[in-house]
Design a protein around this motif. Structure first.
Motif, PDB file in Angstrom:
ATOM      1  N   ILE A  51       0.832  -1.204   0.000  1.00  0.00           N
ATOM      2  CA  ILE A  51       0.000   0.000   0.000  1.00  0.00           C
ATOM      3  C   ILE A  51       0.865   1.251   0.000  1.00  0.00           C
ATOM      4  O   ILE A  51       0.601   2.208  -0.733  1.00  0.00           O
ATOM      5  N   MET A  99      -5.716   1.847   3.629  1.00  0.00           N
ATOM      6  CA  MET A  99      -4.762   2.625   2.858  1.00  0.00           C
ATOM      7  C   MET A  99      -4.572   4.038   3.408  1.00  0.00           C
ATOM      8  O   MET A  99      -3.719   4.781   2.930  1.00  0.00           O
ATOM      9  N   PRO A 147      -8.436  -1.027  -2.233  1.00  0.00           N
ATOM     10  CA  PRO A 147      -7.366  -1.934  -2.654  1.00  0.00           C
ATOM     11  C   PRO A 147      -7.700  -2.841  -3.828  1.00  0.00           C
ATOM     12  O   PRO A 147      -6.807  -3.291  -4.534  1.00  0.00           O
ATOM     13  N   ILE A 177      -4.550  -1.847  -5.156  1.00  0.00           N
ATOM     14  CA  ILE A 177      -3.435  -2.798  -5.172  1.00  0.00           C
ATOM     15  C   ILE A 177      -3.541  -3.706  -6.394  1.00  0.00           C
ATOM     16  O   ILE A 177      -2.603  -3.816  -7.181  1.00  0.00           O
TER      17      ILE A 177
END
Length: 220
Positions: A51, A99, A147, A177
């Motif tokens: 992250i 995050m 993410p 991500i």
């Protein structure tokens, strides 16, 4: 003019998605969080590492202004840049909240809003439940944090919330991500001027569960 002094980071021309350059440290951390046998503590540790890397990568797409400073060495002048101050983060609850610490560690005193969108487990359709955004968000660049960019439904709804609050597409950076090709295509079709950022682009979505494949499971 301010416009003349503003530089935007270049976007990848071959794809709607800006994927981080693959490095050994990134691949190693992603390998840990993708492994089904990874312990919870290791997952959290290495997920936080990824992250931080992807947030730092995403910050390169914010506008900067030219700024020269004088160094302590013989009055030397360094021609550098400075970020504009009008930025904020918005996390998609709950996974996106993971995050926030990375963004705060990179951007001191940054304001962070929240959006709650829940996905129906059967239809995978998203529904908006809650939003709390900075009052002046329409004047800010926004890093939208989630993410996983899977089907794209949640991301698109979150972007729509920002658009309804007056944020131009060009000022939205969606930070994830992992992303699926289907999700990227879905968001890109609806919001072609939003900047999409991910650590890696995966192969596809699973037909029934709509999980990213190979993915890392349910991040939230």
């Amino acid at each position: 003019s301010d416009l003349g002094n503003t530089k935007m980071a270049s976007r990848a021309s071959s794809s709607a998605l800006n994927v981080m350059p693959s490095t050994p440290q990134l691949r190693a951390a992603l390998t840990v969080i993708r492994d089904r046998d990874t312990t919870m503590s290791d997952f959290v540790f290495y997920a936080d590492r990824v992250i931080r890397l992807v947030v730092e990568f995403a910050l390169n797409f914010l506008p900067v202004m030219e700024k020269s400073v004088t160094t302590p060495v013989d009055g030397a002048v360094y021609a550098g840049v400075a970020f504009q101050r009008n930025i904020c983060g918005v996390s998609v609850i709950r996974a996106g909240e993971s995050m926030e610490n990375a963004l705060r560690s990179c951007c001191r005193n940054i304001r962070i809003g929240k959006i709650l969108i829940q996905r129906d487990e059967v239809t995978a359709s998203p529904s908006l439940f809650y939003q709390k955004l900075p009052a002046d968000i329409a004047q800010r660049h926004v890093l939208l944090l989630d993410p996983m960019l899977a089907s794209g439904g949640t991301a698109s709804m979150a972007i729509r919330v920002l658009a309804d609050a007056g944020v131009p597409q060009e000022k939205i950076i969606f930070v994830s991500i992992l992303a699926s090709p289907e999700g990227v295509a879905f968001v890109q079709k609806a919001y072609p001027r939003v900047t999409l950022v991910a650590a890696e682009l995966d192969e596809k979505l699973t037909p029934r569960t709509k999980y990213i494949f190979p993915g890392c499971g349910d991040f939230g």
